[in-house]
Design a protein around this motif. Structure first.
Motif, PDB file in Angstrom:
ATOM      1  N   ARG A  51     -50.076 -20.903 -36.694  1.00  0.00           N
ATOM      2  CA  ARG A  51     -48.959 -20.267 -35.989  1.00  0.00           C
ATOM      3  C   ARG A  51     -49.281 -20.090 -34.510  1.00  0.00           C
ATOM      4  O   ARG A  51     -48.421 -20.288 -33.640  1.00  0.00           O
ATOM      5  CB  ARG A  51     -48.623 -18.937 -36.643  1.00  0.00           C
ATOM      6  N   GLU A  54     -48.923 -23.451 -32.830  1.00  0.00           N
ATOM      7  CA  GLU A  54     -47.513 -23.785 -32.640  1.00  0.00           C
ATOM      8  C   GLU A  54     -46.942 -23.040 -31.442  1.00  0.00           C
ATOM      9  O   GLU A  54     -46.216 -23.613 -30.628  1.00  0.00           O
ATOM     10  CB  GLU A  54     -46.714 -23.439 -33.900  1.00  0.00           C
ATOM     11  N   LYS A  55     -47.268 -21.766 -31.323  1.00  0.00           N
ATOM     12  CA  LYS A  55     -46.772 -20.966 -30.207  1.00  0.00           C
ATOM     13  C   LYS A  55     -47.341 -21.478 -28.885  1.00  0.00           C
ATOM     14  O   LYS A  55     -46.622 -21.552 -27.881  1.00  0.00           O
ATOM     15  CB  LYS A  55     -47.149 -19.488 -30.417  1.00  0.00           C
ATOM     16  N   GLU A  58     -45.503 -24.526 -27.880  1.00  0.00           N
ATOM     17  CA  GLU A  58     -44.169 -24.164 -27.384  1.00  0.00           C
ATOM     18  C   GLU A  58     -44.239 -23.655 -25.946  1.00  0.00           C
ATOM     19  O   GLU A  58     -43.446 -24.062 -25.087  1.00  0.00           O
ATOM     20  CB  GLU A  58     -43.586 -23.083 -28.302  1.00  0.00           C
ATOM     21  N   VAL A  59     -45.206 -22.790 -25.673  1.00  0.00           N
ATOM     22  CA  VAL A  59     -45.369 -22.242 -24.316  1.00  0.00           C
ATOM     23  C   VAL A  59     -45.742 -23.353 -23.338  1.00  0.00           C
ATOM     24  O   VAL A  59     -45.245 -23.402 -22.207  1.00  0.00           O
ATOM     25  CB  VAL A  59     -46.416 -21.112 -24.318  1.00  0.00           C
TER      26      VAL A  59
END
Length: 108
Positions: A51, A54-55, A58-59
């Protein structure tokens, strides 16, 4: 009617009739599939490292988009300046000569 293993009460089978062995097997397979999906969903939620990755991705993507939006106007302005200089070379050379002449004259 079957007896619930949790509360000791009786309840009817789904559909009201006694299930055949084949129907029971189908229900068991369906329950196994649902249980497998539930376990996968819980495992995905518990996987903190995945997780976080993934974050981070994204950032990183958002930062790239912001950089592109900020840099593009600068690049366009630089390209336009270079184009103006190429189109006005004679004027640039003349101004450079005048500036050099003024500089030499002031040094004397």
């Amino acid at each position: 009617m079957t007896q619930s293993p949790h509360d000791g009460t009786s309840r009817p089978h789904e559909g009201g009739d006694a299930a055949s062995p084949e129907e029971l097997r189908e229900r068991i397979e369906q329950t196994r599939a649902e249980l497998g999906e539930t376990v996968q969903a819980l495992a995905a939620r518990a996987d903190v490292k995945a997780r976080a990755q993934e974050k981070a991705a994204e950032v990183k993507e958002q930062a790239g988009e912001l950089t592109t939006r900020a840099v593009d106007p600068v690049l366009r302005g630089t390209a336009r300046s270079a184009e103006l200089l190429r189109d006005n070379r004679e004027l640039l050379v003349a101004l450079s000569c005048v500036a050099a002449a003024v500089w030499v004259a002031r040094r004397r």
